[in-house]
Scaffold this motif. Structure first.
Motif, PDB file in Angstrom:
ATOM      1  N   ASP A  79       0.817  -1.211   0.000  1.00  0.00           N
ATOM      2  CA  ASP A  79       0.000   0.000   0.000  1.00  0.00           C
ATOM      3  C   ASP A  79       0.850   1.259   0.000  1.00  0.00           C
ATOM      4  OD1 ASP A  79      -2.332  -1.394  -0.181  1.00  0.00           O
ATOM      5  OD2 ASP A  79      -2.817  -1.267   1.958  1.00  0.00           O
TER       6      ASP A  79
ATOM      7  N   ARG B 233      -3.502   2.830   7.667  1.00  0.00           N
ATOM      8  CA  ARG B 233      -3.783   2.697   9.094  1.00  0.00           C
ATOM      9  C   ARG B 233      -4.510   1.379   9.387  1.00  0.00           C
ATOM     10  NH1 ARG B 233      -5.097   7.706  10.282  1.00  0.00           N
ATOM     11  NH2 ARG B 233      -7.106   7.539   9.269  1.00  0.00           N
ATOM     12  N   ASP B 234      -5.461   1.010   8.525  1.00  0.00           N
ATOM     13  CA  ASP B 234      -6.169  -0.268   8.693  1.00  0.00           C
ATOM     14  C   ASP B 234      -5.217  -1.455   8.554  1.00  0.00           C
ATOM     15  OD1 ASP B 234      -8.538   1.027   9.129  1.00  0.00           O
ATOM     16  OD2 ASP B 234      -9.285   0.769   7.077  1.00  0.00           O
ATOM     17  N   ASP B 235      -4.294  -1.361   7.577  1.00  0.00           N
ATOM     18  CA  ASP B 235      -3.330  -2.448   7.392  1.00  0.00           C
ATOM     19  C   ASP B 235      -2.395  -2.567   8.588  1.00  0.00           C
ATOM     20  OD1 ASP B 235      -4.411  -3.138   4.985  1.00  0.00           O
ATOM     21  OD2 ASP B 235      -2.887  -2.136   3.764  1.00  0.00           O
ATOM     22  N   ARG B 236      -1.991  -1.445   9.152  1.00  0.00           N
ATOM     23  CA  ARG B 236      -1.135  -1.484  10.343  1.00  0.00           C
ATOM     24  C   ARG B 236      -1.876  -2.104  11.527  1.00  0.00           C
ATOM     25  NH1 ARG B 236       1.760   4.407  10.430  1.00  0.00           N
ATOM     26  NH2 ARG B 236       3.378   3.955   8.898  1.00  0.00           N
ATOM     27  N   ARG B 237      -3.153  -1.795  11.647  1.00  0.00           N
ATOM     28  CA  ARG B 237      -3.968  -2.383  12.703  1.00  0.00           C
ATOM     29  C   ARG B 237      -4.043  -3.901  12.525  1.00  0.00           C
ATOM     30  NH1 ARG B 237      -8.800  -0.156  11.788  1.00  0.00           N
ATOM     31  NH2 ARG B 237      -8.099   1.811  12.688  1.00  0.00           N
TER      32      ARG B 237
ATOM     33  N   SER C  28      -4.428   5.391   0.419  1.00  0.00           N
ATOM     34  CA  SER C  28      -4.891   6.439   1.326  1.00  0.00           C
ATOM     35  C   SER C  28      -4.372   6.177   2.747  1.00  0.00           C
ATOM     36  CB  SER C  28      -6.411   6.487   1.338  1.00  0.00           C
ATOM     37  OG  SER C  28      -6.922   5.326   1.941  1.00  0.00           O
ATOM     38  N   PRO C  29      -4.239   7.236   3.532  1.00  0.00           N
ATOM     39  CA  PRO C  29      -3.786   7.055   4.923  1.00  0.00           C
ATOM     40  C   PRO C  29      -4.703   6.139   5.733  1.00  0.00           C
ATOM     41  CG  PRO C  29      -3.668   9.372   4.315  1.00  0.00           C
ATOM     42  CD  PRO C  29      -4.349   8.656   3.185  1.00  0.00           C
ATOM     43  N   GLU C  30      -6.005   6.171   5.453  1.00  0.00           N
ATOM     44  CA  GLU C  30      -6.941   5.307   6.176  1.00  0.00           C
ATOM     45  C   GLU C  30      -6.651   3.836   5.882  1.00  0.00           C
ATOM     46  OE1 GLU C  30      -8.189   7.769   4.067  1.00  0.00           O
ATOM     47  OE2 GLU C  30      -8.416   9.254   5.663  1.00  0.00           O
ATOM     48  N   ARG C  31      -6.374   3.549   4.606  1.00  0.00           N
ATOM     49  CA  ARG C  31      -6.080   2.163   4.198  1.00  0.00           C
ATOM     50  C   ARG C  31      -4.795   1.677   4.880  1.00  0.00           C
ATOM     51  NH1 ARG C  31      -7.681  -1.902   0.335  1.00  0.00           N
ATOM     52  NH2 ARG C  31      -5.987  -3.381   0.508  1.00  0.00           N
TER      53      ARG C  31
END
Length: 157
Positions: free
Chosen positions: A43, A54-58, A49-52
């Motif tokens: 990604d 952030r979700d992957d890091r989560r 996108s930053p949201e994507r």
């Protein structure tokens, strides 16, 4: 007598299967962590996108948490395996708590203190890294400069 023998044979054949299933579960969890980390890297390269991201890091954090929980379950079921002999440090030194970045003298990461990462289900080492027993703790050390990279406190009972 016959029932006792049959029960013993049954236990002897099932025990390795159960242990192997647990090891397989930990192996699966490690594979899942690597896949999630690849997703984050992909990604970043694609400019997601930053949201994507952030979700992957989560997802990576959750995979690591699941691995840690499964490892703790394994350790709890096999306590005698983590009861090693008493740690005897180098002459003239005593145990003190350390943090990541601490620099050890070469006598602390001598070959006699090395830990087999596969035997204890630790993260595999790369290059100059070694898992070393330090008191009840297990410490990942960079052999080139003696710096601590990772610590597992209270690893041994």
């Amino acid at each position: 007598m016959r029932r006792a023998m049959i029960a013993g044979l049954l236990a002897a054949t099932l025990a390795p299967t159960i242990a192997q299933a647990q090891t397989g579960e930990l192996r699966h969890d490690r594979r899942e962590i690597r896949e999630e980390q690849r997703d984050v890297a992909r990604d970043y390269r694609r400019g997601a996108s930053p949201e994507r991201i952030r979700d992957d890091r989560r997802d990576v954090r959750e995979a690591r948490r699941e691995y840690r929980d499964d490892w703790r379950d394994y350790r709890g079921r096999h306590p005698d395996f983590y009861r090693g002999p008493a740690w005897v440090g180098p002459r003239g030194y005593r145990w003190r708590p350390v943090t990541v970045g601490h620099r050890f003298d070469p006598v602390f990461y001598d070959r006699r203190y090395w830990i087999d990462p596969y035997r204890y289900h630790l993260r595999p080492v790369r290059g100059y890294e070694r898992w070393v027993r330090y008191g009840r703790d297990v410490v990942l050390i960079d052999m080139r400069n003696g710096r601590v990279l990772e610590i597992n406190n209270g690893f041994f009972f």
